[in-house]
Design a protein around this motif. Sequence first.
Motif, short mmCIF file in Angstrom:
data_model
loop_
_atom_site.label_atom_id
_atom_site.label_comp_id
_atom_site.label_asym_id
_atom_site.label_seq_id
_atom_site.Cartn_x
_atom_site.Cartn_y
_atom_site.Cartn_z
N PRO A 39 0.81 -1.23 0.00
CA PRO A 39 0.00 0.00 0.00
C PRO A 39 0.84 1.27 0.00
O PRO A 39 0.36 2.35 -0.34
N HIS A 40 2.13 1.15 0.37
CA HIS A 40 3.02 2.32 0.43
C HIS A 40 3.83 2.48 -0.86
O HIS A 40 4.62 3.41 -0.97
N ALA A 41 3.66 1.55 -1.79
CA ALA A 41 4.43 1.62 -3.04
C ALA A 41 3.97 2.80 -3.88
O ALA A 41 2.80 3.22 -3.81
N PHE A 42 4.89 3.34 -4.66
CA PHE A 42 4.57 4.47 -5.52
C PHE A 42 3.65 4.02 -6.65
O PHE A 42 3.92 3.05 -7.35
N LYS A 43 2.53 4.71 -6.80
CA LYS A 43 1.55 4.33 -7.82
C LYS A 43 1.43 5.46 -8.86
O LYS A 43 1.32 6.63 -8.51
N VAL A 44 1.45 5.04 -10.11
CA VAL A 44 1.29 6.00 -11.20
C VAL A 44 -0.18 6.06 -11.59
O VAL A 44 -0.84 5.04 -11.75
N CYS A 45 -0.70 7.26 -11.71
CA CYS A 45 -2.09 7.48 -12.13
C CYS A 45 -2.11 7.72 -13.64
O CYS A 45 -1.32 8.54 -14.13
N TYR A 46 -3.00 7.04 -14.34
CA TYR A 46 -3.02 7.14 -15.80
C TYR A 46 -4.25 7.90 -16.29
O TYR A 46 -5.36 7.72 -15.78
N ALA A 47 -4.01 8.75 -17.28
CA ALA A 47 -5.09 9.48 -17.93
C ALA A 47 -5.37 8.83 -19.28
O ALA A 47 -4.45 8.47 -20.02
N VAL A 48 -6.65 8.67 -19.60
CA VAL A 48 -7.08 7.91 -20.78
C VAL A 48 -7.63 8.86 -21.85
O VAL A 48 -8.52 9.67 -21.56
N PRO A 49 -7.14 8.76 -23.08
CA PRO A 49 -7.65 9.62 -24.16
C PRO A 49 -9.08 9.26 -24.54
O PRO A 49 -9.51 8.11 -24.40
N GLN A 50 -9.80 10.26 -25.04
CA GLN A 50 -11.15 10.03 -25.54
C GLN A 50 -11.11 9.20 -26.81
O GLN A 50 -10.19 9.29 -27.61
N ASN A 51 -12.15 8.40 -27.00
CA ASN A 51 -12.33 7.70 -28.27
C ASN A 51 -12.99 8.63 -29.29
O ASN A 51 -13.65 9.61 -28.93
N GLY A 52 -12.80 8.33 -30.57
CA GLY A 52 -13.51 9.04 -31.63
C GLY A 52 -13.00 10.42 -31.93
O GLY A 52 -13.69 11.22 -32.55
N MET A 53 -11.78 10.72 -31.50
CA MET A 53 -11.19 12.03 -31.78
C MET A 53 -9.93 11.84 -32.61
O MET A 53 -9.30 10.77 -32.59
N THR A 54 -9.53 12.86 -33.36
CA THR A 54 -8.25 12.80 -34.05
C THR A 54 -7.14 12.79 -33.01
O THR A 54 -7.32 13.30 -31.89
N ALA A 55 -6.00 12.22 -33.38
CA ALA A 55 -4.94 11.95 -32.42
C ALA A 55 -4.53 13.17 -31.60
O ALA A 55 -4.34 13.09 -30.38
#
Length: 286
Positions: A39-55
């Motif tokens: 529980p004390h380990a470093f955790k990376v939070c990820y952000a997810v791109p929207q679908n259906g959009m140009t890159a």
Amino acid sequence: KKTRGDLASRIPCPICHPRTGRFLDEDVMFDDDADSDDPHAFKVCYAVPQNGMTAEERNLYCPSCKGTTFANPDGSIRKKKQGMSIKYMHVAEEKVYERLAGNGTGGSDDKASQDEDVHTERDIDQQFLQMATSTCGSQHWTVHFLNLSIMEESLASFHSTLMTIGENLEEDAETMEDLFTDIAEVADGLQRAYTFASSLQLKLDPAHWLFDYTVGLARTLVGLGDEKSQKYGADWITRVENYAQKFEAQDMQKVVKAIKDAWNRGQKHSDEKEGDGPDRKRRKNH
């Protein structure tokens, strides 16, 4: 809980993990504690791109901080800096796509030149992998497919290496040491590939695109000849056994079964040789 969006293109959240310039901090890009139960380990939070959009227009949503990083933000410099991470991701994706699309073209017919080509291609892929990881993090499709490309090049070289063993005892020891290291790296990379595939929440067996890599690794392990390696090969091949039964031709199903049973055949052969020892010969004479 199912996450919406393009999970294959997720990157470390620009809000939770601000960048210094273009690149991620080292502990963020590698995310070594991703599978840790601490529980004390470093955790990376990820952000997810929207679908259906140009890159280049994909906003990012982070389930951890509930924040959205906008591709074209209005307002503060901080938000514009966060939005630049989307541009960096897009540039990395284009570069990696062009690299992967161009792999395997051309090359020499000479074996020595081919071996040199393999090492050169691997070195180039490693440079692209470093760029993709430092820009997009370890859970992005660019990193996944570059890892697969490097694995493919390594697996192709294993067979020719094993075929040359026995020609020079002094060189063989060094060759085998390097081979064991390379095999361990491929096994580690393949495990990461399965983890990434599972994280995509697809209703699809990862063996659909990891089958050849798994069979290649298992074959190499069986080719080493010792029982421990062959059992390890059997462990890997069981991951794709069910897939092979449903989707592969009968010849490949036989290959999968042969790899799985290799250690057992070796054990039986060893037992039979022991059974042919002096005690058995004495019993026969009586």
